[in-house]
Write a protein that holds these residues in place. Structure first.
Motif, PDB file in Angstrom:
ATOM      1  N   SER A  27      18.494 -33.050  -7.737  1.00  0.00           N
ATOM      2  CA  SER A  27      19.273 -31.965  -8.339  1.00  0.00           C
ATOM      3  C   SER A  27      18.426 -31.012  -9.179  1.00  0.00           C
ATOM      4  O   SER A  27      18.947 -30.027  -9.702  1.00  0.00           O
ATOM      5  N   PHE A  28      17.134 -31.275  -9.290  1.00  0.00           N
ATOM      6  CA  PHE A  28      16.264 -30.472 -10.155  1.00  0.00           C
ATOM      7  C   PHE A  28      16.323 -28.971  -9.834  1.00  0.00           C
ATOM      8  O   PHE A  28      16.436 -28.149 -10.756  1.00  0.00           O
ATOM      9  N   PRO A  29      16.263 -28.547  -8.546  1.00  0.00           N
ATOM     10  CA  PRO A  29      16.297 -27.096  -8.269  1.00  0.00           C
ATOM     11  C   PRO A  29      17.573 -26.413  -8.764  1.00  0.00           C
ATOM     12  O   PRO A  29      17.539 -25.250  -9.159  1.00  0.00           O
ATOM     13  N   ARG A  30      18.708 -27.149  -8.768  1.00  0.00           N
ATOM     14  CA  ARG A  30      19.960 -26.534  -9.225  1.00  0.00           C
ATOM     15  C   ARG A  30      19.872 -26.161 -10.701  1.00  0.00           C
ATOM     16  O   ARG A  30      20.255 -25.045 -11.095  1.00  0.00           O
ATOM     17  N   ALA A 234      11.092 -24.391  -2.337  1.00  0.00           N
ATOM     18  CA  ALA A 234      11.725 -24.622  -1.032  1.00  0.00           C
ATOM     19  C   ALA A 234      13.235 -24.406  -1.109  1.00  0.00           C
ATOM     20  O   ALA A 234      13.818 -23.747  -0.238  1.00  0.00           O
ATOM     21  N   SER A 235      13.870 -24.947  -2.152  1.00  0.00           N
ATOM     22  CA  SER A 235      15.338 -24.852  -2.248  1.00  0.00           C
ATOM     23  C   SER A 235      15.790 -23.420  -2.502  1.00  0.00           C
ATOM     24  O   SER A 235      16.684 -22.901  -1.816  1.00  0.00           O
ATOM     25  N   VAL A 236      15.182 -22.765  -3.503  1.00  0.00           N
ATOM     26  CA  VAL A 236      15.591 -21.390  -3.826  1.00  0.00           C
ATOM     27  C   VAL A 236      15.204 -20.444  -2.682  1.00  0.00           C
ATOM     28  O   VAL A 236      15.952 -19.518  -2.351  1.00  0.00           O
ATOM     29  N   LYS A 245      22.711 -22.831  -6.965  1.00  0.00           N
ATOM     30  CA  LYS A 245      23.494 -23.241  -8.141  1.00  0.00           C
ATOM     31  C   LYS A 245      24.741 -24.035  -7.747  1.00  0.00           C
ATOM     32  O   LYS A 245      25.259 -24.826  -8.525  1.00  0.00           O
ATOM     33  N   LEU A 246      25.233 -23.810  -6.514  1.00  0.00           N
ATOM     34  CA  LEU A 246      26.475 -24.455  -6.080  1.00  0.00           C
ATOM     35  C   LEU A 246      26.245 -25.803  -5.407  1.00  0.00           C
ATOM     36  O   LEU A 246      27.187 -26.570  -5.209  1.00  0.00           O
TER      37      LEU A 246
END
Length: 366
Positions: A27-30, A234-236, A245-246
């Motif tokens: 969950s770190f990227p969120r 990678a996530s963003v 964010k969701l």
């Protein structure tokens, strides 16, 4: 205090690095996207810098007492009663941290992997494995981390790099934004993931070269920090900051997008979950081991084997206290704030007393 110095600088770095890479990786990227939007990687980078400064203060102090762990030499600096109070506080912090970490593992495991398995069984089995592992000596403890680290780092970096083939670089722009309150709050929350580097207090008395404690930590934080940065990019880059964010577990979603060839290695997310379970084990193992050793010192026991058994029901009850996943994250963030203040304040106090004693000693000899 005569101790066999068997832990190399590289092995100490492996212990710290495999401890830092843990349950929060999903969950770190969120959290970084919520704090900084498209500049989420920069927020994470600032958190890594804050973590290194905190670690430098701790490791620099410990290497000045190369034959003793922190809770031993703190008795000379603070006096036994006050050192006991701080050791008790740190014990409570790592007991709660172990409980909340294993609870986050249980929440994810029952959602993604074992949907029909009661969360109590998942949590208890993880804690039982860590309790049995915590009966080992600090040397075997370091070997276990050294064995698992390549299994965690190598495939995770590979999967992340494969998923990065599909990212849209426009999602990462603007790279920098004006730092705001939210930005710095996110950087502070990022630093919470690195607080388990506190384990260096156990390693220094057994290191072959205790003067290289800072170097070991710098290497560990650089490796783990680079991995976290890649995951955020990678996530963003894949989903954009607003969609990231969701997502509850954006890292897992980006792993699902990674595939090699047609029909060959298309389910890399399954491999990623296996690696994640190993990384959670190494993290919980360290925090559990730290709590057991701290309790051993509070009770003046000979070693941590009996206290690791006593600790098991206490950590299990702690893990079962939050009523849902949102409450678990709220408690974890609160604990992160408290532990940052206590650990940093404790090390700063010890530094002040150490410098005062040295100044007075020089004055008396001069």
């Amino acid at each position: 205090m005569n101790t066999p110095r068997q832990i190399t600088t590289l092995r100490a770095a492996a212990v710290i690095s495999s401890t830092i890479i843990g349950v929060g990786i999903l969950s770190f990227p969120r959290y970084m996207a919520v704090a900084g939007g498209s500049s989420a990687p920069f927020v994470a980078f600032c958190g890594i810098v804050i973590s290194f400064i905190s670690f430098w203060l701790l490791a620099s102090l410990c290497r000045r007492f190369p034959r003793e762990p922190l809770f031993v030499f703190s008795r000379r600096l603070l006096g036994r009663p006050l050192a006991f109070v701080f050791t008790l506080l740190i014990f409570l912090i790592f007991t709660l941290l172990t409980g909340l970490t294993v609870r986050q593992f249980g929440d994810v495991a029952t959602t993604v992997l074992y949907k029909k398995t009661p969360i109590e069984a998942t949590i208890f089995l993880m804690l039982l494995i860590c309790q049995l592992s915590a009966r080992r000596s600090i040397i075997k403890f370091s070997y276990i981390h050294f064995f698992y680290l390549p299994l965690i780092i190598g495939p995770t970096v590979l999967i992340t790099l494969i998923s990065m083939r599909n990212i849209d670089w426009l999602n990462l722009q603007p790279v920098l934004t004006m730092p705001s309150v939210s930005f710095w709050r996110g950087a502070r929350e990022a630093s919470y993931l690195f607080q388990s580097s506190f384990v260096i207090i156990l390693l220094v008395p057994y290191m072959q070269k205790p003067k290289q404690a800072v170097r070991a930590g710098a290497l560990a934080i650089a490796v783990a920090g680079l991995l976290y940065l890649l995951i955020v990019i990678a996530s963003v880059g894949l989903f954009g900051s607003e969609e990231t964010k969701l997502l509850i577990y954006p890292t897992l979603e980006s792993a699902r997008s990674a595939a090699v060839g047609e029909g060959f290695l298309e389910r890399l997310d399954a491999l990623f979950i296996v690696l994640w379970v190993i990384s959670v084990y190494t993290t919980v193992y360290t925090t559990y081991y730290l709590a057991a050793v701290l309790l051993q010192n509070l009770c003046n026991f000979q070693d941590q084997r009996s206290t690791s058994t006593v600790l098991l029901p206490l950590v299990f009850i702690t893990a079962m206290l939050p009523s849902n996943v949102f409450e678990t994250y709220t408690w974890s963030l609160t604990l992160g704030n408290v532990s940052l203040m206590v650990l940093t304040g404790y090390v700063a106090l010890l530094w002040a007393l150490f410098l005062f004693r040295r100044f007075r000693k020089k004055g008396a000899s001069g």
